[in-house]
Design a protein around this motif. Structure first.
Motif, mmCIF file in Angstrom:
data_model
loop_
_atom_site.group_PDB
_atom_site.id
_atom_site.type_symbol
_atom_site.label_atom_id
_atom_site.label_comp_id
_atom_site.label_asym_id
_atom_site.label_seq_id
_atom_site.Cartn_x
_atom_site.Cartn_y
_atom_site.Cartn_z
ATOM 1 N N LEU A 1 0.860 -1.185 0.000
ATOM 2 C CA LEU A 1 0.000 0.000 0.000
ATOM 3 C C LEU A 1 0.892 1.229 0.000
ATOM 4 O O LEU A 1 1.840 1.316 0.792
ATOM 5 C CB LEU A 1 -0.904 0.028 1.233
ATOM 6 C CG LEU A 1 -1.898 -1.136 1.317
ATOM 7 C CD1 LEU A 1 -1.445 -2.140 2.346
ATOM 8 C CD2 LEU A 1 -3.305 -0.640 1.644
ATOM 9 N N THR A 2 0.610 2.180 -0.881
ATOM 10 C CA THR A 2 1.400 3.399 -0.936
ATOM 11 C C THR A 2 0.511 4.591 -0.623
ATOM 12 O O THR A 2 -0.610 4.681 -1.095
ATOM 13 C CB THR A 2 2.052 3.605 -2.318
ATOM 14 O OG1 THR A 2 1.008 3.779 -3.298
ATOM 15 C CG2 THR A 2 2.879 2.401 -2.728
ATOM 16 N N GLY A 3 1.024 5.521 0.173
ATOM 17 C CA GLY A 3 0.287 6.757 0.473
ATOM 18 C C GLY A 3 -0.634 6.619 1.661
ATOM 19 O O GLY A 3 -0.857 5.539 2.199
ATOM 20 N N GLY A 4 -1.153 7.756 2.098
ATOM 21 C CA GLY A 4 -2.082 7.772 3.233
ATOM 22 C C GLY A 4 -1.395 7.566 4.569
ATOM 23 O O GLY A 4 -2.020 7.119 5.528
ATOM 24 N N LEU A 5 -0.082 7.888 4.644
ATOM 25 C CA LEU A 5 0.656 7.729 5.903
ATOM 26 C C LEU A 5 1.022 9.074 6.529
ATOM 27 O O LEU A 5 1.849 9.137 7.430
ATOM 28 C CB LEU A 5 1.937 6.910 5.674
ATOM 29 C CG LEU A 5 1.750 5.478 5.192
ATOM 30 C CD1 LEU A 5 3.110 4.806 5.010
ATOM 31 C CD2 LEU A 5 0.899 4.684 6.169
ATOM 32 N N GLY A 6 0.433 10.145 6.025
ATOM 33 C CA GLY A 6 0.725 11.480 6.558
ATOM 34 C C GLY A 6 0.185 11.639 7.969
ATOM 35 O O GLY A 6 -0.368 10.705 8.553
ATOM 36 N N PRO A 7 0.337 12.857 8.521
ATOM 37 C CA PRO A 7 -0.050 13.063 9.918
ATOM 38 C C PRO A 7 -1.519 13.449 10.109
ATOM 39 O O PRO A 7 -1.953 13.622 11.238
ATOM 40 C CB PRO A 7 0.862 14.228 10.349
ATOM 41 C CG PRO A 7 1.083 15.006 9.094
ATOM 42 C CD PRO A 7 1.031 14.018 7.959
ATOM 43 N N THR A 8 -2.289 13.596 9.016
ATOM 44 C CA THR A 8 -3.613 14.198 9.178
ATOM 45 C C THR A 8 -4.731 13.157 9.236
ATOM 46 O O THR A 8 -4.515 11.971 8.986
ATOM 47 C CB THR A 8 -3.899 15.185 8.032
ATOM 48 O OG1 THR A 8 -4.202 14.439 6.848
ATOM 49 C CG2 THR A 8 -2.719 16.101 7.775
ATOM 50 N N GLU A 9 -5.925 13.625 9.550
ATOM 51 C CA GLU A 9 -7.125 12.802 9.625
ATOM 52 C C GLU A 9 -7.399 12.076 8.304
ATOM 53 O O GLU A 9 -8.003 11.014 8.270
ATOM 54 C CB GLU A 9 -8.344 13.683 9.947
ATOM 55 C CG GLU A 9 -8.479 14.059 11.406
ATOM 56 C CD GLU A 9 -8.810 12.850 12.272
ATOM 57 O OE1 GLU A 9 -9.591 11.991 11.816
ATOM 58 O OE2 GLU A 9 -8.279 12.762 13.391
ATOM 59 N N ASP A 10 -6.998 12.725 7.203
ATOM 60 C CA ASP A 10 -7.137 12.157 5.856
ATOM 61 C C ASP A 10 -6.359 10.868 5.688
ATOM 62 O O ASP A 10 -6.610 10.104 4.752
ATOM 63 C CB ASP A 10 -6.500 13.121 4.842
ATOM 64 C CG ASP A 10 -7.496 14.068 4.252
ATOM 65 O OD1 ASP A 10 -8.640 14.067 4.723
ATOM 66 O OD2 ASP A 10 -7.114 14.810 3.323
ATOM 67 N N ASP A 11 -5.332 10.692 6.492
ATOM 68 C CA ASP A 11 -4.374 9.619 6.246
ATOM 69 C C ASP A 11 -4.802 8.380 7.012
ATOM 70 O O ASP A 11 -4.575 8.267 8.204
ATOM 71 C CB ASP A 11 -2.974 10.089 6.643
ATOM 72 C CG ASP A 11 -2.510 11.245 5.764
ATOM 73 O OD1 ASP A 11 -2.306 10.991 4.567
ATOM 74 O OD2 ASP A 11 -2.397 12.367 6.268
ATOM 75 N N VAL A 12 -5.451 7.453 6.305
ATOM 76 C CA VAL A 12 -6.164 6.363 6.970
ATOM 77 C C VAL A 12 -5.512 4.999 6.786
ATOM 78 O O VAL A 12 -5.988 4.007 7.331
ATOM 79 C CB VAL A 12 -7.633 6.295 6.462
ATOM 80 C CG1 VAL A 12 -8.360 7.608 6.794
ATOM 81 C CG2 VAL A 12 -7.697 6.029 4.960
ATOM 82 N N THR A 13 -4.420 4.928 6.015
ATOM 83 C CA THR A 13 -3.874 3.617 5.662
ATOM 84 C C THR A 13 -3.478 2.790 6.889
ATOM 85 O O THR A 13 -3.846 1.615 7.004
ATOM 86 C CB THR A 13 -2.662 3.772 4.716
ATOM 87 O OG1 THR A 13 -3.066 4.593 3.607
ATOM 88 C CG2 THR A 13 -2.195 2.430 4.193
#
Lengths: 430, 430
Positions: free
Chosen positions: B74-86
């Motif tokens: 899985l790539t992406g969605g590892l940021g610090p925000t609520e958007d980042d759900v991975t």
């Protein structure tokens, strides 16, 4: 009235079929075209998949897609060979018999005849149609598209080559999809930000988001961060541009208010375009002296059509001798402060401004890495100065990342320093 | 020995997470890089999917992927925000608790401290780790990767930005995947060509391909053309590097024989690296005078680490005055031939070579467009010259495409003229 008419599709899932699309050098690009056309008529793409020419995986992917979207578009796998399994898998999953379509056979035969060829028997496979499907003629190839309504779900099959797929889908949108959608489409706005981290932007923007997502016309937001740049995407579904603007306009303004002056663009313009437009409005010209960015600042400025109106020159002074020769940076200054210092950046900016006889001079000097760092000035240290007739401003940055990332961030910071200063001018310089 | 050790992965499914990847203007490109690396160690990609930042669809896609492949990336969605759900979705689907990893928090904090910043509390989310997972440090960003073994399945989470993802995955392949795979691998060689069209290359290469595809160890070939550059990819499946080399080596040599000197690289080096290496071998230095390329030639040369050893300076002379001031191009010469002419390119190349006291001077002048063309000199006309102590060479080109494409092709042609001339030197200049 079919189920589909009662429930116009709001979401689509796109499946690209073809083993070549699973190799390192090929990519599905049809989905970008399809997404643009779908968004225009208010249909969002909720997922995409790529599968090889393999029955079982395709069937499972189709089931997954049908569970998650009102509309499933499959592209590719409609050729005449054994490899081409899309027709059969779709018919199988929907429990429909495959039957030869007489008119489709005739169109195929005519296509070969027009080229003075006899249709190979194998091509008859391309006239196989799941019972109840509508054939979508392909003016540019042998594989027709197919349109199937299955309860409240809609499935569209399109050939893979873009030049065949595109005209078929344009016709599908015009004749079949647009008339049945409710007239809503997706409208987007994009804010571009520099000089802030993703978390800083998110901390400021988050309280605003929550207001919008709960409203009558909810705004979807996405934050996208790369080195030196953050994008905020806002989108709404609305019937008219006025309706969309009524929702997106205030949202963009509210974001600009909390984030300014870090927001450099709300209309898709790049930072180099924004700086160029500011220079043009002020009838000002610019010259750039670069060391660690190696010409990138000037190259970005000159990516903008018409930039020869305001870019007078650039110099890349990689050696100390070039800094002295081309910019008049005193050798003693370099000896005292080191080539990577605010003092040298200021001398570079002032030197190029005076020699080029321009309003704005820029100086950039730093250590892009991976080698060349010291304890005092680690890799990523960059000094940037802007010189104008009114004086100069300078700043020292510490960027992280690899060589190209440091170069890009430094170019971004240099352009942003120019932008911020030009914006402060009370009235454009005549 | 875990389940994973007993059953080395043969197939992979790649899931790219990010709502922006479902818009018409963004595309997942990480999967191409991942596919190349996976193929090299004998793992085929059996499917790919793109999903938005949305928990339920991502969970369903993950379940689908786990059913069809041994390895899910899985790539992406590892940021610090609520958007980042991975992170959360993977932990939830695998039934693992999310726990804060002390070492990961410390690495994050140190990263912010190094930039003289305080870590925002929100970034702690990036240190959340599903129980039993291994943290994969990210040298270029805040989001670490994660490695999870779940029975016989393997799940890898990687950050979305390519420059963060790539080094993490290179390490994963070298330290974790390669040692556990066995059997056949896919081996690739890549030839890079410039100065020829795709059809010219194809016409010369096609007769060779057919010999190789029918052999005992068939070679798969792909041709990939972009403006100003053509890549030929050759691949074989073989157990050992010797076996692969026995097949690929002669194929590469045969292609070089029919295509030389248009082949500039057979080892993945970029054109700017090749030119840099030739300069370094000859202990020669270079200076570049650019007009229409606006600094791109110099910026590309300085993208190479260590290029300060041979790049002395560059100048971007956008105005005629700058050409005269900085390069000594006579005004009369510009008046007679026009700024876009071989005569002016030669004067620019000679001017910068003499002023910078270097072995190689380059001059580029042209019309990048979209405006500025004439009947005699349409948009895309570019004159390029190389000056050395032995004399000069110049050529006029007509490139097609948009502004950035013309700029890139011109930079490619300029670097290639330098390369070809340096290659002719009988022995490196001491």
């Amino acid at each position: 009235m079919t189920g589909f008419d009662r429930h116009p599709p709001a979401s689509a899932y796109i499946v690209a079929v073809g083993s070549e699309l699973l190799t390192p050098s090929r990519q599905d690009t049809n989905s970008l075209f399809l997404t643009a056309r779908l968004n225009e008529i208010g249909i969002e793409v909720c997922g995409k998949a790529v599968v090889g020419d393999e029955r079982e995986t395709l069937a499972a992917t189709l089931r997954h897609a049908l569970e998650h979207a009102d509309l499933v578009i499959l592209t590719g796998g409609l050729g005449p060979t054994e490899d081409d399994v899309t027709r059969e898998v779709v018919a199988g999953e929907l429990g429909l018999a495959l039957e030869e379509d007489g008119a489709a056979v005739e169109r195929l035969r005519a296509r070969f005849t027009a080229r003075r060829m006899t249709m190979p028997e194998i091509n008859r496979r391309q006239a196989l149609v799941p019972r109840g499907a509508t054939v979508l003629p392909n003016p540019n190839g042998t594989a027709p598209g197919l349109w199937l309504e299955a309860g409240e779900r809609l499935v569209i099959l399109l050939p893979g080559p873009p030049l065949e797929l595109q005209p078929i889908f344009e016709a599908v949108v015009a004749e079949r999809l647009r008339p049945r959608t409710r007239g809503l489409r997706v409208w987007r706005r994009e804010l571009r930000v520099t000089g802030r981290t993703e978390s800083q932007v998110d901390e400021l923007a988050q309280p605003l988001y929550s207001r919008w997502t709960s409203g009558a016309c909810p705004i979807a937001t996405t934050i996208l961060a790369t080195f030196g740049q953050i994008e905020l995407h806002l989108s709404v579904r609305a019937a008219t541009s006025d309706e969309a603007a009524a929702s997106l306009g205030p949202a963009v303004s509210a974001l600009v208010e909390v984030l300014a002056p870090a927001v450099y663009s709300v209309d898709g313009r790049s930072l180099e375009q924004v700086v160029g437009d500011l220079l043009r409005e002020r009838r000002a010209s610019i010259a750039v002296a670069e060391s660690c960015t190696g010409g990138l600042v000037t190259s970005r400025l000159t990516d903008v059509p018409g930039s020869s109106d305001y870019v007078e020159r650039g110099v890349v002074t990689y050696s100390n001798r070039a800094k002295t020769d081309l910019l008049g940076v005193p050798e003693a200054l370099i000896a005292e402060h080191g080539a990577v210092s605010e003092a040298v950046a200021v001398a570079m900016a002032a030197g190029i401004r005076q020699r080029a006889c321009v309003e704005v001079g820029v100086g950039v000097t730093g250590i892009a890495g991976p080698t060349g760092g010291t304890a005092d000035k680690p890799v990523g240290t960059v000094a940037i100065a802007v010189s104008r007739s009114a004086g100069h401003r300078s700043r020292r940055f510490l960027f992280v990342g690899r060589r190209e990332q440091v170069k890009f961030q430094a170019s971004q910071a240099a352009l942003d320093m120019v932008r911020r200063w030009l914006l402060e001018d009370v009235s454009p310089v005549a």
